[in-house]
Design an enzyme around this catalytic site. Structure first.
Site, short mmCIF file in Angstrom:
data_model
loop_
_atom_site.label_atom_id
_atom_site.label_comp_id
_atom_site.label_asym_id
_atom_site.label_seq_id
_atom_site.Cartn_x
_atom_site.Cartn_y
_atom_site.Cartn_z
N THR A 181 6.25 17.30 33.73
CA THR A 181 7.05 16.87 32.57
C THR A 181 6.43 15.58 32.06
O THR A 181 6.00 14.73 32.84
CB THR A 181 8.53 16.68 32.97
OG1 THR A 181 9.25 16.20 31.84
CG2 THR A 181 8.73 15.74 34.14
N GLU A 326 13.21 19.10 35.61
CA GLU A 326 13.64 18.82 36.98
C GLU A 326 14.77 19.74 37.44
O GLU A 326 15.15 19.70 38.60
CB GLU A 326 14.13 17.35 37.08
CG GLU A 326 13.04 16.29 36.91
CD GLU A 326 12.77 15.92 35.45
OE1 GLU A 326 13.02 16.77 34.56
OE2 GLU A 326 12.30 14.80 35.20
N LYS A 436 21.20 0.71 19.98
CA LYS A 436 22.11 -0.34 20.39
C LYS A 436 22.26 -1.31 19.22
O LYS A 436 21.36 -2.10 18.96
CB LYS A 436 21.51 -1.07 21.60
CG LYS A 436 22.54 -1.65 22.52
CD LYS A 436 21.86 -2.18 23.76
CE LYS A 436 22.88 -2.53 24.82
NZ LYS A 436 22.23 -2.98 26.04
N TRP A 441 27.01 1.27 20.93
CA TRP A 441 26.06 2.37 20.93
C TRP A 441 26.22 3.25 19.69
O TRP A 441 27.33 3.51 19.26
CB TRP A 441 26.27 3.25 22.17
CG TRP A 441 26.06 2.54 23.46
CD1 TRP A 441 27.01 2.19 24.37
CD2 TRP A 441 24.81 2.11 24.00
NE1 TRP A 441 26.43 1.56 25.44
CE2 TRP A 441 25.08 1.50 25.24
CE3 TRP A 441 23.49 2.17 23.55
CZ2 TRP A 441 24.08 0.96 26.05
CZ3 TRP A 441 22.49 1.63 24.35
CH2 TRP A 441 22.79 1.03 25.58
P1 ADP Z 1 10.51 16.74 27.80
O1 ADP Z 1 10.87 15.42 28.42
O2 ADP Z 1 9.07 17.01 27.68
O3 ADP Z 1 11.32 17.07 26.59
P2 ADP Z 1 12.22 18.49 29.32
O4 ADP Z 1 12.20 19.83 28.77
O5 ADP Z 1 12.33 18.36 30.77
O6 ADP Z 1 10.93 17.78 28.92
O7 ADP Z 1 13.37 17.71 28.59
C1 ADP Z 1 14.66 17.68 29.11
C2 ADP Z 1 15.51 16.85 28.22
O8 ADP Z 1 15.74 17.51 26.99
C3 ADP Z 1 16.87 16.57 28.78
O9 ADP Z 1 16.84 15.50 29.69
C4 ADP Z 1 17.65 16.24 27.51
O10 ADP Z 1 17.45 14.91 27.11
C5 ADP Z 1 17.02 17.15 26.50
N1 ADP Z 1 17.83 18.36 26.30
C6 ADP Z 1 17.65 19.57 26.85
N2 ADP Z 1 18.56 20.45 26.41
C7 ADP Z 1 19.35 19.79 25.55
C8 ADP Z 1 20.49 20.14 24.75
N3 ADP Z 1 20.99 21.36 24.72
N4 ADP Z 1 21.04 19.16 24.00
C9 ADP Z 1 20.54 17.92 24.00
N5 ADP Z 1 19.48 17.54 24.71
C10 ADP Z 1 18.89 18.45 25.48
#
Ligand code: ADP
Length: 536
Positions: A181, A326, A436, A441
């Site tokens: 990732t 993860e 912020k 927020w």
């Molecule tokens: P990258 O960091 O390359 O995007 P990931 O696919 O592991 O890799 O990303 C996971 C992240 O994507 C989550 O921690 C979250 O922030 C975001 N995410 C995944 N699904 C959703 C969703 N349905 N709504 C909002 N955010 C999401």
């Protein structure tokens, strides 16, 4: 008697025995390739024999650099059931990152799609652990390449026996697959998926209250197979005997729509930017989507306006889900509870736009800055923590970054969330993207989703820009729909927002852009956007 180990082998064997006639469809370079789970099994066996012949041992890392196609699916099972570790390389990584992950994982061989060869040719002299390259083409002829030694996938398979005894005595905690990732700072981080994790995760995907994947489905994963195992869907489909429709290299929105129509897809999975593009294509040409029961949308927040547009214009629900590399990835699925279906339409859409309920098998906690658990009142926010059988326990060979992320046996997701009284989780923002302003927020996600409800807006991303007095203030970057170009001003967007968000949430600036930069998997790339704005 030994405890029965949860292995991917069991998944493969079931599809061979029960579903030999069910189809796998793959968009190849030369057209559509079709075969069934019976023939698929034979090729997986041939592949395992090839691995043995090449001297691959249990635990060795076998990398793939490939699109969503049938050969990649064969590798998903051939490598893992053999006992080696499948490392799916992200073909959109920067060259230095690609070099880093291959060396960090110590990949022994790389299976590469023919059109992706140039990605490796440029770094081939910097990959000391790689002993061979296997090129995947539609024919057994190899394209000219500087890689060495290099073999043809089809030729190797053709020469190998079509039976193989997959080991039954693997420990279920044996690593089966891995994926990196991208980190905000520093090198990509490796995540391992064990046989047990993938097995239980696949079972979860079949539950009626998650994605309800079953034999009756025809599934189109648009989410790349190099990214979090295409959300684990290829494993689950194979287990349940679902038809798989693999869209191949660089599928554009029209190709996706045609595949859905022609292959009678029932379920497809992709990130919101994909569904926005599909919606735009559908508006141009009405495809027949009558076979579809749902479009799974995850990876970034699904805007309420998108969910509504799919319902109203196409008549197909968006199934909103949340997860991360993860977490294998499925964690939350937004499926309204039975009594919520009586809610007024708008309230129900609000619920569907949330990331939803925790799937069975996992545990979660929402922890605020003081380390207290946030109340489930839809208001208090905190970081989402997770644990369970398919949640990673560490980053691969990276104790330093593993320590804070997995402290106390929980994965600290860096996602800031609130939970409502129904237990529906809303991702307010990624910790690093929250704005912020004067100590309060602002959720960039909420703001951009509200902007995307404007009929003239195709895409919108909101980022924080430094501000002398308020520390940070929101700036919105907006892509206007083709048919609205030249007819929308900054003031129009602001007045549209005025009765929908708090006054202090209103963006300081609305900038019209041709496109929002995207990450390697099609999400808004806010880091790149912030850099662009700083340079402007
Ligand atoms: P990258 O960091 O390359 O995007 P990931 O696919 O592991 O890799 O990303 C996971 C992240 O994507 C989550 O921690 C979250 O922030 C975001 N995410 C995944 N699904 C959703 C969703 N349905 N709504 C909002 N955010 C999401």
């Amino acid at each position: 008697m030994m405890e029965y180990p949860l292995l991917l082998r069991g998944i493969l064997e079931r599809s061979r025995k029960l579903f030999p006639k069910k189809e796998i469809v793959s968009r190849d370079y030369t057209g559509i390739w079709r075969y069934n789970y019976g023939d698929f099994y034979k090729r997986v066996c041939r592949l395992a024999n090839v691995l043995q012949e090449m001297g691959i041992h249990k635990g060795d890392r076998v990398a793939t650099l490939a699109w969503n196609n049938h050969r990649h699916l064969e590798l998903y099972f051939g490598v893992t059931c053999y006992g080696a570790l499948l490392h799916t390389l992200n073909l959109r990584l920067f060259t230095e990152q690609l070099e880093y992950v291959i060396n960090h994982a110590e990949d022994k061989v790389i299976f590469v799609d023919q059109d992706l060869l140039p990605l490796l040719e440029g770094i081939k002299d910097k990959l000391p652990t790689v002993q061979a390259y296997i090129v995947m083409t539609d024919s057994d002829e190899l394209p000219a390449t500087g890689l060495n030694p290099v073999y043809s996938y089809e030729k190797l398979l053709a020469a190998a026996p079509d039976a193989f005894d997959f080991p039954e005595d693997l420990d279920e905690y044996t690593p089966a697959a891995m994926c990196y990732t991208t980190a905000t700072t520093g090198d990509p981080k490796g995540v391992i998926y064990t046989h047990r994790g993938l097995y239980l995760h696949s079972m979860c995907i079949g539950l009626a209250d998650s994605l309800a994947l079953s034999e009756t489905d025809s599934l189109l994963p648009i989410v790349p197979m190099f990214h979090v195992n295409a959300w684990g869907l290829p494993y689950a489909c194979t287990w349940f005997g679902s038809k798989q429709v693999l869209p191949g290299a660089r599928p554009d929105p029209a190709t996706i729509c045609k595949l859905i129509e022609e292959e009678k897809v029932t379920l497809a999975a992709g990130v919101p930017t994909i569904w926005m593009a599909v919606l735009a294509a559908y508006r141009q040409q009405k495809f027949d989507f009558s076979s579809v029961r749902g479009f799974v949308c995850g990876g970034s927040a699904a805007p309420k306006a998108l969910i509504k547009a799919f319902d109203e214009e196409i008549g197909v629900p968006i199934l909103h889900a949340y997860g991360m590399t993860e977490t294998t990835p499925v964690v939350l699925v937004s499926k309204p509870k039975s009594y919520m279906l009586d809610w007024p339409a708008d309230q129900l859409y609000d619920a569907k736009a949330k990331q939803g309920l925790l799937v069975p098998g996992l545990e979660m906690k929402v922890v605020d800055e003081e380390g207290r658990e946030a109340a489930w009142d839809g208001k208090q926010i905190g970081e989402l923590w997770l644990r369970g059988p398919w949640i990673a326990k560490e980053y691969y060979k990276d104790p330093e970054r593993s320590k804070p992320a997995f402290a106390g046996g929980w994965l600290h997701t860096s996602d800031i969330v609130s939970v409502d009284k129904e237990g529906f989780v809303s991702i307010v923002d990624r910790a690093k993207d929250l704005i912020k302003s004067g100590g309060e927020w602002i959720s960039s996600v909420d703001l951009e989703n509200t902007i995307m409800a404007h009929p003239a807006v195709q895409e919108a991303a909101v980022v924080a820009m430094p501000h002398e007095k308020w520390v940070e203030r929101p700036v919105a970057c907006v892509v206007i729909r083709e048919d609205w170009k030249g007819r929308l001003s900054e003031a129009d967007i602001i007045s549209f927002l005025e009765d929908k968000v708090a006054k202090w949430w209103l963006p300081d600036k609305v900038i019209f852009v041709d496109e929002i930069p995207k990450t390697s998997v099609g999400k808004f790339n806010k880091k790149a956007l912030r850099q662009r704005l700083e340079q402007a």
